[in-house]
Design an enzyme around this catalytic site. Sequence first.
Site, PDB file in Angstrom:
ATOM      1  N   LYS A  22       0.843  -1.207   0.000  1.00 46.83           N
ATOM      2  CA  LYS A  22       0.000   0.000   0.000  1.00 46.83           C
ATOM      3  C   LYS A  22       0.878   1.258   0.000  1.00 46.83           C
ATOM      4  O   LYS A  22       0.653   2.182  -0.778  1.00 46.83           O
ATOM      5  CB  LYS A  22      -0.912  -0.001   1.239  1.00 46.83           C
ATOM      6  CG  LYS A  22      -1.584   1.331   1.489  1.00 46.83           C
ATOM      7  CD  LYS A  22      -2.372   1.358   2.770  1.00 46.83           C
ATOM      8  CE  LYS A  22      -1.604   1.718   4.003  1.00 46.83           C
ATOM      9  NZ  LYS A  22      -1.337   3.144   4.221  1.00 46.83           N
ATOM     10  N   ASN A  23       1.868   1.280   0.885  1.00 41.56           N
ATOM     11  CA  ASN A  23       2.652   2.509   1.034  1.00 41.56           C
ATOM     12  C   ASN A  23       3.605   2.762  -0.139  1.00 41.56           C
ATOM     13  O   ASN A  23       4.149   3.861  -0.260  1.00 41.56           O
ATOM     14  CB  ASN A  23       3.442   2.493   2.352  1.00 41.56           C
ATOM     15  CG  ASN A  23       2.533   2.758   3.536  1.00 41.56           C
ATOM     16  OD1 ASN A  23       1.352   3.058   3.363  1.00 41.56           O
ATOM     17  ND2 ASN A  23       3.075   2.640   4.740  1.00 41.56           N
ATOM     18  N   CYS A 116      -4.506  13.096  13.473  1.00 36.61           N
ATOM     19  CA  CYS A 116      -4.880  11.717  13.158  1.00 36.61           C
ATOM     20  C   CYS A 116      -4.739  10.886  14.412  1.00 36.61           C
ATOM     21  O   CYS A 116      -4.124  11.316  15.391  1.00 36.61           O
ATOM     22  CB  CYS A 116      -4.050  11.229  11.986  1.00 36.61           C
ATOM     23  SG  CYS A 116      -2.922   9.911  12.290  1.00 36.61           S
ATOM     24  N   ARG A 121       1.021  14.425  13.380  1.00 34.19           N
ATOM     25  CA  ARG A 121       1.473  14.227  12.000  1.00 34.19           C
ATOM     26  C   ARG A 121       1.455  15.513  11.164  1.00 34.19           C
ATOM     27  O   ARG A 121       0.684  15.647  10.209  1.00 34.19           O
ATOM     28  CB  ARG A 121       0.663  13.128  11.335  1.00 34.19           C
ATOM     29  CG  ARG A 121       0.771  11.832  12.081  1.00 34.19           C
ATOM     30  CD  ARG A 121       0.069  10.712  11.399  1.00 34.19           C
ATOM     31  NE  ARG A 121       0.862  10.119  10.334  1.00 34.19           N
ATOM     32  CZ  ARG A 121       0.474   9.043   9.663  1.00 34.19           C
ATOM     33  NH1 ARG A 121      -0.669   8.481   9.950  1.00 34.19           N
ATOM     34  NH2 ARG A 121       1.227   8.539   8.718  1.00 34.19           N
ATOM     35  N   ASP A 307       5.259   0.686  11.943  1.00 35.55           N
ATOM     36  CA  ASP A 307       4.051   0.014  11.449  1.00 35.55           C
ATOM     37  C   ASP A 307       3.970  -1.452  11.892  1.00 35.55           C
ATOM     38  O   ASP A 307       2.967  -2.116  11.619  1.00 35.55           O
ATOM     39  CB  ASP A 307       3.994   0.094   9.915  1.00 35.55           C
ATOM     40  CG  ASP A 307       3.586   1.487   9.438  1.00 35.55           C
ATOM     41  OD1 ASP A 307       3.195   2.319  10.276  1.00 35.55           O
ATOM     42  OD2 ASP A 307       3.668   1.745   8.218  1.00 35.55           O
ATOM     43  N   ARG A 399      -8.373  -0.293   5.184  1.00 31.99           N
ATOM     44  CA  ARG A 399      -7.566   0.744   4.531  1.00 31.99           C
ATOM     45  C   ARG A 399      -6.262   0.161   3.993  1.00 31.99           C
ATOM     46  O   ARG A 399      -5.711   0.676   3.023  1.00 31.99           O
ATOM     47  CB  ARG A 399      -7.217   1.852   5.533  1.00 31.99           C
ATOM     48  CG  ARG A 399      -8.345   2.824   5.809  1.00 31.99           C
ATOM     49  CD  ARG A 399      -7.826   3.991   6.621  1.00 31.99           C
ATOM     50  NE  ARG A 399      -6.500   4.324   6.156  1.00 31.99           N
ATOM     51  CZ  ARG A 399      -5.461   4.639   6.936  1.00 31.99           C
ATOM     52  NH1 ARG A 399      -5.609   4.706   8.231  1.00 31.99           N
ATOM     53  NH2 ARG A 399      -4.293   4.922   6.425  1.00 31.99           N
TER      54      ARG A 399
HETATM   55  C1  UD1 Z   1       4.613   6.971   6.434  1.00 32.38           C
HETATM   56  C2  UD1 Z   1       3.777   5.734   6.262  1.00 32.38           C
HETATM   57  C3  UD1 Z   1       3.284   5.230   7.610  1.00 32.38           C
HETATM   58  C4  UD1 Z   1       4.478   5.028   8.562  1.00 32.38           C
HETATM   59  C5  UD1 Z   1       5.335   6.282   8.623  1.00 32.38           C
HETATM   60  C6  UD1 Z   1       6.608   6.087   9.418  1.00 32.38           C
HETATM   61  C7  UD1 Z   1       2.754   6.085   4.095  1.00 32.38           C
HETATM   62  C8  UD1 Z   1       1.533   6.401   3.329  1.00 32.38           C
HETATM   63  N1  UD1 Z   1       2.645   6.091   5.428  1.00 32.38           N
HETATM   64  O1  UD1 Z   1       3.788   7.978   7.014  1.00 32.38           O
HETATM   65  O2  UD1 Z   1       2.625   3.991   7.408  1.00 32.38           O
HETATM   66  O3  UD1 Z   1       3.990   4.754   9.857  1.00 32.38           O
HETATM   67  O4  UD1 Z   1       5.720   6.691   7.295  1.00 32.38           O
HETATM   68  O5  UD1 Z   1       7.352   5.056   8.882  1.00 32.38           O
HETATM   69  O6  UD1 Z   1       3.796   5.801   3.541  1.00 32.38           O
HETATM   70  N2  UD1 Z   1       6.909  14.770  10.562  1.00 32.38           N
HETATM   71  C9  UD1 Z   1       6.984  16.117  10.850  1.00 32.38           C
HETATM   72  N3  UD1 Z   1       6.755  17.005   9.845  1.00 32.38           N
HETATM   73  C10 UD1 Z   1       6.469  16.622   8.570  1.00 32.38           C
HETATM   74  C11 UD1 Z   1       6.391  15.258   8.282  1.00 32.38           C
HETATM   75  C12 UD1 Z   1       6.624  14.341   9.290  1.00 32.38           C
HETATM   76  O7  UD1 Z   1       7.239  16.490  11.979  1.00 32.38           O
HETATM   77  O8  UD1 Z   1       6.286  17.494   7.698  1.00 32.38           O
HETATM   78  C13 UD1 Z   1       7.143  13.764  11.628  1.00 32.38           C
HETATM   79  C14 UD1 Z   1       5.914  12.894  11.926  1.00 32.38           C
HETATM   80  O9  UD1 Z   1       5.031  13.515  12.820  1.00 32.38           O
HETATM   81  C15 UD1 Z   1       6.547  11.651  12.484  1.00 32.38           C
HETATM   82  C16 UD1 Z   1       7.852  11.534  11.685  1.00 32.38           C
HETATM   83  O10 UD1 Z   1       8.104  12.833  11.167  1.00 32.38           O
HETATM   84  O11 UD1 Z   1       6.874  11.822  13.833  1.00 32.38           O
HETATM   85  C17 UD1 Z   1       7.789  10.547  10.546  1.00 32.38           C
HETATM   86  O12 UD1 Z   1       6.622  10.802   9.779  1.00 32.38           O
HETATM   87  P1  UD1 Z   1       6.537  10.462   8.230  1.00 32.38           P
HETATM   88  O13 UD1 Z   1       7.689   9.609   7.816  1.00 32.38           O
HETATM   89  O14 UD1 Z   1       6.316  11.716   7.475  1.00 32.38           O
HETATM   90  O15 UD1 Z   1       5.217   9.589   8.175  1.00 32.38           O
HETATM   91  P2  UD1 Z   1       4.246   9.497   6.950  1.00 32.38           P
HETATM   92  O16 UD1 Z   1       5.024   9.723   5.705  1.00 32.38           O
HETATM   93  O17 UD1 Z   1       3.033  10.322   7.189  1.00 32.38           O
END
Ligand code: UD1
Length: 420
Positions: A22-23, A116, A121, A307, A399
């Site tokens: 999915k990801n 969320c 996030r 995850d 999902r």
């Molecule tokens: C993706 C995965 C999710 C997985 C996560 C961490 C997808 C669709 N989802 O989520 O399944 O759990 O990676 O491996 O691929 N952060 C910030 N600012 C930002 C972006 C992120 O502070 O602009 C922080 C987040 O709050 C979190 C960390 O960075 O603490 C990692 O988040 P991120 O890697 O961005 O997660 P997702 O990409 O949303």
Amino acid sequence: MDYLKAQRVQSLHGTINISGAKNASLPLIAMTILAKNKVSITNLPVVTDIKTLLKLLTNLGGEVMFEEDKVVVDTISLHETKATYDIVKTMRASILVLGPILSRFGHCEVSLPGGCAIGQRPIDLHLKALEQMGAIIDIKSGYIQATAPDGLKGANIIFDKVTVTGTANIVMAAALAHGVTTITNAAREPEVVQLCEVLEKSGIEIEGIGTAILRIKGSAGKLIDIASFRVIPDRIEAGTYLCAGAITRSEITLSNVEPRHLGAVISKLEEMGSSFTIGEDSITIHPGEEILPTKIITQEYPAFPTDMQAQFLALATQANGVSIIEERLFENRFMHVSELQRMGAEITLNGHTATVTGKSKLSGADVMATDLRASSALVLAALVADGETNIHRIYHLDRGYDALEKKLRCVGANIKRLKE
Ligand code: UD1
């Protein structure tokens, strides 16, 4: 609304075929916005998040065709540039269209995803990077309004934190940008690697694929000819079924899997007493005499994935001894704990750390899924709980897990989907 009814099982046996990730599929589908051709994709998982993103593309004017084993995405006539709240609220990963739409059209609006279940996030890192590439960003009425009238420009981006969708978004933006973009502290997750590899095969020069420093040479606004591709196997789905084997002390085989993406998960399961036979695209888990306790810290790839935290927490309830599980990525990713406690698990939470004392005798109960991976942890617990467990709110599970109850039934689980 659907729910799952599961009974305790003596043991599982047989083979589970792993679906596409999915990801990985989400950024790859968003990437089709950069194409000047119809893009053919195989091995997309049948899960709601994928349907949601495909629907978003059709809302924007694209076309999606389902042909036997492949999905063909045609974004040539895509003309809308606004991802509206009704879609984004159901799936945060909709933010993945921001980079590609902005780089193709010079403007884009995406509803802010909001909080969320597993934490705040934020998407500040995505926005800051786009600003460095010359975008002007305003937040108005709950929408990110981004413009780049002269196109995006290559920039030197250093992410403060490793962000998976942030890296994917900027890689896609950079693919059509003018000049070279360097991303330092880029995510190295296999899903990001596949995105880069498909772009590279389609003519975009990318250096450093799979490392923390990516260097992308943009096409200066020219749409690209995207080669057809097959989505990589879902390492989290695979890890979840390995946990099903471990918790029920069963020998099961996974097919269509990529063992190299499961290093941290396999190594933890080995520490906990299981052993493995690993083929090129298959893994068989052999359960040990007993389940041993463990220590886990969730971190970015290639370390142990957040995850898989919930599933290992369920497994730890059946280990002989005390396990310590520390969640480093998301601040609120322990909501499955209270549901597992209702089934009889002995878990104490202290900030970001869960201490799990096993082995607990679990008993079936009515429990509520709270997020995608928490849902699968409840399913794992249900496989070893006395009596019957009803898992409610499984729209979370749908999902991201393709036909979970069917796959588990095929290896002998007593689990069925019912209507509330
Ligand atoms: C993706 C995965 C999710 C997985 C996560 C961490 C997808 C669709 N989802 O989520 O399944 O759990 O990676 O491996 O691929 N952060 C910030 N600012 C930002 C972006 C992120 O502070 O602009 C922080 C987040 O709050 C979190 C960390 O960075 O603490 C990692 O988040 P991120 O890697 O961005 O997660 P997702 O990409 O949303």
